[in-house]
Enzyme design. Structure first.
Site, PDB file in Angstrom:
ATOM      1  N   GLY A 213      27.903 -57.391  53.991  1.00 31.19           N
ATOM      2  CA  GLY A 213      27.207 -56.843  52.828  1.00 31.19           C
ATOM      3  C   GLY A 213      28.071 -56.849  51.583  1.00 31.19           C
ATOM      4  CD  GLU A 232      19.976 -49.433  56.388  1.00 27.56           C
ATOM      5  OE1 GLU A 232      20.217 -49.117  57.570  1.00 27.56           O
ATOM      6  OE2 GLU A 232      18.828 -49.634  55.948  1.00 27.56           O
ATOM      7  CB  CYS A 269      21.156 -47.941  60.483  1.00 24.67           C
ATOM      8  SG  CYS A 269      19.396 -47.658  60.192  1.00 24.67           S
TER       9      CYS A 269
END
Length: 497
Positions: A213, A232, A269
């Protein structure tokens, strides 16, 4: 469409980007009712092929059938929820300030503002939610609802499922009257990276590891024309337990903790990675008994298994870490790993001194029980050790809703997007009020990837000043042909008081 079918990557990526740009010109002008019908048609297509899709997903991910059917249902709910948002039109946030020669600050021009789609969106699918955060998941649904064509970078963990979902959804969208190339799929990593930097792509979304990310966020920021990037990336979701809560319901609370950590082999998550309990808490027997009843579960793919084995080994290698329950880990002939949950315990001081080796996320069925001494400032501990998370959970006892505990709740809001007072963070309701995002490193920017507010990531404001009616977009015209809600400012000096 699979972009990697062409031998020339540049030509292929350019074609995908051009098709998305052409689709945007038409899709952005499409009436909300048409877009809503497209989303509903996509949901129906997925439901009609549920047996086929779930079978493919089981084979590719190892997730349980019940979990996958629930996730597919959630994906359909997301699509239909955004269809309702689009049909309602309030998401456009239309504001009209009519010309006012008597405005208190001087003559006011005619101003009309609404939200517009940003343009083609690149969506990197996740591995652990092959439906809900993949080809037709929440990011795709929000972007389509906003009026943005979507290019999905398929996750290599479920390629056949990605292809089939893309086929079904694309056909449903065009069948409902949306333009060709409203949804496209690419499968190679090189194509995904090239599209991050392509000028036709105007926003990107990602769900995955912090390392990847950050690399993608850096690339979007380094473009000659930087674009919004919602990533995320990681969350350990601490759970804080008061002494009174343990006295009242220790057994149920600890059993719920084990279940939350173990669900889907901990590959969520929102898994609670840390449970903070007072020193002296007796938890071993309940945790061991509950964990021993959890059946073996496959991890998603060999890469995730490698990461899990490495991180567990790092944690267990720290002097002072006590194993409460040693879970199993085995590989089959194909390199897939099968696991049962592991729980360890550490004193708060060790967590502080060990740093990232203990604090970094362990993706899988693993969690750390942290014993905090009497008098610990839990708000300060959270700020120091867990500054950014998707969730923070606080379990309180009867009568603990005032004083220091009330103050703690207010402080926790600085460090997470969702604060739970009781319950467990796994299980994210798909509702208008949901917030699924949080301070760094949970997400790269303020926003949510679940709930109707997720559409805001793919919209931008545009105002027209003194424009003739025939040049205004439909929601800003006096006759309001789309029949959307609008806020009209009053005229005269009273508008400021």
């Amino acid at each position: 469409m699979t972009a990697t079918a062409a031998p020339d990557l540049d030509r292929t990526v350019g074609d995908v980007a051009r098709r998305a740009a052409d689709a945007f010109d038409e899709l952005s002008r499409t009436a909300p009712a048409v877009r809503a019908e497209g989303l509903r048609a996509a949901a129906a297509a997925l439901a009609d092929h549920a047996d086929e899709l779930v079978a493919i997903a089981q084979e590719e991910t190892g997730l349980a059938e019940a979990r996958l059917r629930g996730e597919l249902k959630r994906t359909g709910v997301q699509l239909r929820l955004f269809a309702n948002v689009v049909a309602d039109g309030a998401y456009l946030d239309v504001r009209l300030d009519e010309a006012d020669p008597d405005f208190v600050l001087g003559p006011r021009p005619d101003l009309r503002r609404s939200l517009w789609p940003v343009g083609p969106v690149l969506n990197f699918a996740a591995s652990n939610f092959p439906f809900a955060f993949s080809v037709a998941g929440g990011d795709t649904a929000a972007a389509l609802a906003a009026g943005c064509p979507v290019i999905v970078k398929a996750h290599p963990g479920h390629p056949l499922l990605s292809e089939r979902v893309a086929e079904l959804v694309s056909a449903a969208l065009t069948g409902a009257g949306l333009p060709e190339a409203t949804l496209q799929l690419v499968t190679s990593q090189d194509a995904g990276i090239a599209l991050v930097e392509h000028p036709a792509v105007r926003a990107a979304a990602f769900t995955g590891s912090q390392r990847v990310g950050q690399l993608l966020a850096a690339r979007t920021a380094a473009r000659p024309d930087p674009i919004p990037f919602f990533g995320e990336l990681g969350s350990v979701n601490p759970v804080l337990v008061s002494p009174e809560a343990l006295r009242e319901r220790s057994g149920d609370l600890l059993a719920g903790y084990v279940a939350s950590v173990s669900g889907s082999a901990g590959q969520l998550c929102t898994k609670p990675g840390f449970l903070l309990v007072p020193v002296g808490t007796e938890y071993d027997d309940v945790v061991v008994t509950a964990a021993a009843q959890v059946p073996e579960h496959r991890l998603l793919n060999p890469s995730i298994a490698d990461g899990y084995e490495r991180r567990v080994g790092q944690v267990l290698g720290v002097d002072g870490v006590r194993v409460v329950h040693d879970g199993g880990f085995r590989r089959d002939a194909d390199g897939q790993a099968w696991v049962t949950p592991t729980f360890v315990a550490v004193p708060l001081d060790l967590l502080r001194s060990a740093g990232p080796v203990l604090l970094d996320e362990v993706f899988g069925p693993f969690s750390v029980i942290v014993e905090y001494p009497d008098g610990t400032d839990l708000g300060a501990a959270v700020a120091e050790l867990f500054p950014g998370n998707l969730t923070l959970t606080l379990h309180l006892g009867s009568g603990e809703t005032e004083g220091e505990w009330a103050s703690l709740v207010a402080r926790l809001g600085r460090h997470a997007g969702r604060i739970l007072l009781g319950g467990w963070p796994t299980g994210v309701a798909v509702t208008p009020a949901m917030q699924h995002g949080g301070p760094w490193p949970a997400t790269t920017t303020d926003g949510t990837s679940v709930g109707t507010a997720a559409i805001g990531r793919f919209l931008r404001g545009v105002a027209f000043q003194d424009a003739p009616q025939e040049l205004l977009p439909p929601p800003l015209r006096d006759e309001n042909p789309w029949d959307v809600p609008r806020t009209v400012a009053p005229r005269g000096e009273s508008s400021l008081w």
